[in-house]
Design an enzyme around this catalytic site. Structure first.
Site, PDB file in Angstrom:
ATOM      1  N   LYS A 152       0.869  -1.183   0.000  1.00 27.64           N
ATOM      2  CA  LYS A 152       0.000   0.000   0.000  1.00 27.64           C
ATOM      3  C   LYS A 152       0.903   1.229   0.000  1.00 27.64           C
ATOM      4  CE  LYS A 152      -4.151   1.556   2.433  1.00 27.64           C
ATOM      5  NZ  LYS A 152      -5.106   1.748   1.378  1.00 27.64           N
TER       6      LYS A 152
HETATM    7  N1  PMP Z   1      -7.727  -2.307  -2.617  1.00 33.11           N
HETATM    8  C1  PMP Z   1      -7.216  -1.063  -2.520  1.00 33.11           C
HETATM    9  C2  PMP Z   1      -6.546  -0.464  -3.706  1.00 33.11           C
HETATM   10  C3  PMP Z   1      -7.322  -0.353  -1.312  1.00 33.11           C
HETATM   11  O1  PMP Z   1      -6.820   0.886  -1.198  1.00 33.11           O
HETATM   12  C4  PMP Z   1      -7.984  -0.952  -0.213  1.00 33.11           C
HETATM   13  C5  PMP Z   1      -8.109  -0.196   1.076  1.00 33.11           C
HETATM   14  N2  PMP Z   1      -6.997  -0.392   1.892  1.00 33.11           N
HETATM   15  C6  PMP Z   1      -8.489  -2.253  -0.368  1.00 33.11           C
HETATM   16  C7  PMP Z   1      -8.346  -2.900  -1.585  1.00 33.11           C
HETATM   17  C8  PMP Z   1      -9.146  -2.960   0.780  1.00 33.11           C
HETATM   18  O2  PMP Z   1      -8.166  -3.277   1.745  1.00 33.11           O
HETATM   19  P1  PMP Z   1      -8.549  -3.415   3.284  1.00 33.11           P
HETATM   20  O3  PMP Z   1      -9.686  -4.348   3.362  1.00 33.11           O
HETATM   21  O4  PMP Z   1      -7.313  -3.971   3.900  1.00 33.11           O
HETATM   22  O5  PMP Z   1      -8.865  -2.050   3.761  1.00 33.11           O
END
Ligand code: PMP
Length: 297
Positions: A152
């Protein structure tokens, strides 16, 4: 407005004092890692959802720059707890960010200082309370051949913003991005699930951010006896689906009412509703099976 406090490099300061230089490397090149974490108000007090998994992903994401982070997992976790406490927050969204300093604007960040900030904000339902209209974006999700897409990283979100703006301009609520092979990837900030033949189907992790909510939904579905398939999915699979929903920390479980011209007759459909109910009982502290996902403050 209520005064808010930010944790910056080990000190909690009023938000107006948490300032950094315009020479900050991360501002120029997107070189940093961040997380989005939710804390929920429960009858037993505020509880952070999957704190350890989020902080682990934060450090794992940052590690792709090959520079050590001076803040350990324990320090960051404690800092998050302290920042929530000092802000007297309950239901809130937590944004930790690890970023590079301002010593040089040369491309490589290898010799730069590393900083960490923790910001607490209020966030209600990110994608609204109703089922949403999704448009397939012409903007493709960044390729795993160009970037370590499982991390991320700050700079990646320009890709998400372009995709989101493109479909917003066409009247949709949120984007669905395809990967460079034409397979379904994910939303701008959320993973996607479909119900096809009574099973849950979700894109495999090749080109997506493997969401912590996605992993939670897979665990919840298996408790419910619903089969989950992680596989390549194409836009033709959308026509076979009877339900679809996005998952993410901010989005939680957001039912989808249409994708381009395909309309879902029930949104939320019955499987989406079942999963939403359990997810809600986990986050409000009443579920016992997944109680270990909550970190009580
Ligand atoms: N994909 C992307 C590109 C994101 O930014 C997020 C948010 N973090 C998610 C999927 C979902 O991830 P999570 O469930 O860990 O928040």
């Amino acid at each position: 407005m209520k005064k808010s406090y930010i944790w910056l490099d080990g000190t909690i300061v009023p938000s107006e004092l948490a300032t950094i230089s315009v020479m900050t490397h991360t501002l120029h090149y997107g070189t940093g890692a961040f997380e989005g974490i939710r804390c929920y108000a429960t009858p037993k007090g505020p509880a952070i959802f999957r704190l350890s998994d989020h902080v682990e992903r934060l450090l794992q994401s940052f590690s792709c720059f090959g520079v050590a982070c001076p803040y350990s997992k324990n320090i960051i976790e404690q800092a998050i707890v302290d920042t929530i406490r000092i802000n007297n927050a309950r239901d809130c969204y937590i944004r930790p960010i690890i970023f590079f300093g301002s010593e040089s604007l040369l491309l490589s960040p290898k010799n730069l200082s590393v900083h960490c900030a923790i910001i607490i904000i209020n966030m209600d339902k990110y994608l609204g309370k109703e089922a949403i209209k999704v448009g397939i974006s012409s903007v493709k999700r960044i390729s795993p051949e160009s970037m370590p897409v499982h991390n991320k990283i700050n700079g990646y979100y320009v890709n998400s913003i372009f995709a989101y703006h493109e479909v917003k301009n066409r009247g949709f609520d949120e984007a669905l991005l395809l990967d460079h092979d034409g397979n379904i990837s994910e939303g701008s900030v959320a993973n996607i699930f479909f119900v096809i033949d009574g099973k849950l189907k979700t894109p495999d992790i090749k080109s997506i951010l493997p969401g912590i909510t996605r992993a939670s939904i897979i665990a919840i579905a298996s408790k419910l006896g619903i089969e989950v398939c992680e596989q390549s999915l194409t836009i033709y699979d959308i026509n076979k689906a009877t339900e679809a929903f996005f998952t993410g920390t901010a989005s939680e479980i957001t039912p989808i009412k249409s994708i381009d011209n395909k309309k879902f007759s029930h949104s939320p459909g019955c499987i989406t509703q079942k999963i939403q109910m359990i997810y809600h009982s986990v986050t409000n502290g009443t579920d016992t099976d997944f109680a270990s996902w909550l970190y009580f403050i």
